[in-house]
Design an enzyme around this catalytic site. Sequence first.
Site, PDB file in Angstrom:
ATOM      1  CG  ASN A   8      -0.259   0.167   2.519  1.00  0.00           C
ATOM      2  OD1 ASN A   8       0.966   0.082   2.612  1.00  0.00           O
ATOM      3  ND2 ASN A   8      -1.037   0.366   3.569  1.00  0.00           N
ATOM      4  CB  THR A  11       7.079   2.899   5.094  1.00  0.00           C
ATOM      5  OG1 THR A  11       7.084   1.483   4.919  1.00  0.00           O
ATOM      6  CG2 THR A  11       6.341   3.284   6.358  1.00  0.00           C
ATOM      7  CB  VAL A  33      -1.298  -6.822   4.127  1.00  0.00           C
ATOM      8  CG1 VAL A  33      -0.581  -6.246   5.335  1.00  0.00           C
ATOM      9  CG2 VAL A  33      -1.338  -8.333   4.213  1.00  0.00           C
ATOM     10  CE  LYS A  81      -7.577 -22.818   8.540  1.00  0.00           C
ATOM     11  NZ  LYS A  81      -8.907 -22.642   7.964  1.00  0.00           N
ATOM     12  CE1 TYR A 121       9.185  -3.322  12.876  1.00  0.00           C
ATOM     13  CE2 TYR A 121      11.028  -3.730  14.358  1.00  0.00           C
ATOM     14  CZ  TYR A 121      10.425  -3.881  13.123  1.00  0.00           C
ATOM     15  OH  TYR A 121      11.053  -4.588  12.134  1.00  0.00           O
ATOM     16  CE  LYS A 125       8.144  -6.870  11.962  1.00  0.00           C
ATOM     17  NZ  LYS A 125       7.830  -7.498  10.685  1.00  0.00           N
ATOM     18  CE1 TYR A 135      -4.582 -19.030  10.152  1.00  0.00           C
ATOM     19  CE2 TYR A 135      -4.255 -17.759  12.165  1.00  0.00           C
ATOM     20  CZ  TYR A 135      -4.990 -18.039  11.033  1.00  0.00           C
ATOM     21  OH  TYR A 135      -6.140 -17.339  10.778  1.00  0.00           O
ATOM     22  CB  THR A 151      18.549  -5.901   6.132  1.00  0.00           C
ATOM     23  OG1 THR A 151      18.724  -7.086   6.889  1.00  0.00           O
ATOM     24  CG2 THR A 151      18.965  -6.132   4.713  1.00  0.00           C
ATOM     25  NE  ARG A 162      15.425  -0.304   8.861  1.00  0.00           N
ATOM     26  CZ  ARG A 162      14.571  -0.950   8.089  1.00  0.00           C
ATOM     27  NH1 ARG A 162      14.204  -2.166   8.378  1.00  0.00           N
ATOM     28  NH2 ARG A 162      14.066  -0.386   7.022  1.00  0.00           N
TER      29      ARG A 162
END
Length: 172
Positions: A8, A11, A33, A81, A121, A125, A135, A151, A162
Site C-alpha cells: 500500500n 512507507t 494487507v 491457510k 514495533y 512483531k 496457526y 538490513t 538501519r
Amino acid sequence: MEVICIDNFLTGRIENIEHLFGNSCFKFIKHDVTNFTHVPGKVDYVLHFASPASPIDYLQLPIQTLKVGSLGTHKALGLAKEKNAVFLLASTSEVYGDPLIHPQQEEYWGNVNPVGPRGVYDEAKRFAEAITMAYHRFHRLENSNCKNIHTYGTRMRLDDGRGITCVYITGS
C-alpha cells in the site's frame, strides 16, 4: 512462476519496483494487507514482509505498525491457510526488546518494554510470531520465521536508521 507483490506504499515507494513492471512473471496489487486479501488461483508461498520497520517510520506510524503486525499477519496467514501455501514471516530481533544477552538465541525470551515508544514495533512483531506459531500448531500451517536484522539495501532511504548486520531463518 509468477510473483505477486502486494503493497500500500505506507512507507515504500513505487519507484522501488518499477524496474519489475516489464517482467511477465511479476504482478503488482496496491492493497493494504490489514484488509481481507484475495489472490486468485494457486498460491505456493505467502511472504509477509509488510511493516514500517525503520524507527523513523514506526515512531511516526504507531497504530499502523500495530495493525500490520496483528491484523496484517492474521490476514496473510488466512490467505496461506486458504491456499494451502507455505508462510514466511519476516520478523526481527526487536522481539527480544533491549536484550540482556548478545547474540540472542531463539530460546531467549527477551527484555521487552511493551509501553515504551518502541513497543509498538516490538509487540507487533511478537504478536506476529505468536499468531504464526498458533496457526502452525492449530491448523498445521507450514511456516518459517526469518529474522531480518538491521538490513540496508540500495532502494532504502538514506535516513532509514538501519545498517547491515545479519539474517537468519528458523523453521517451524
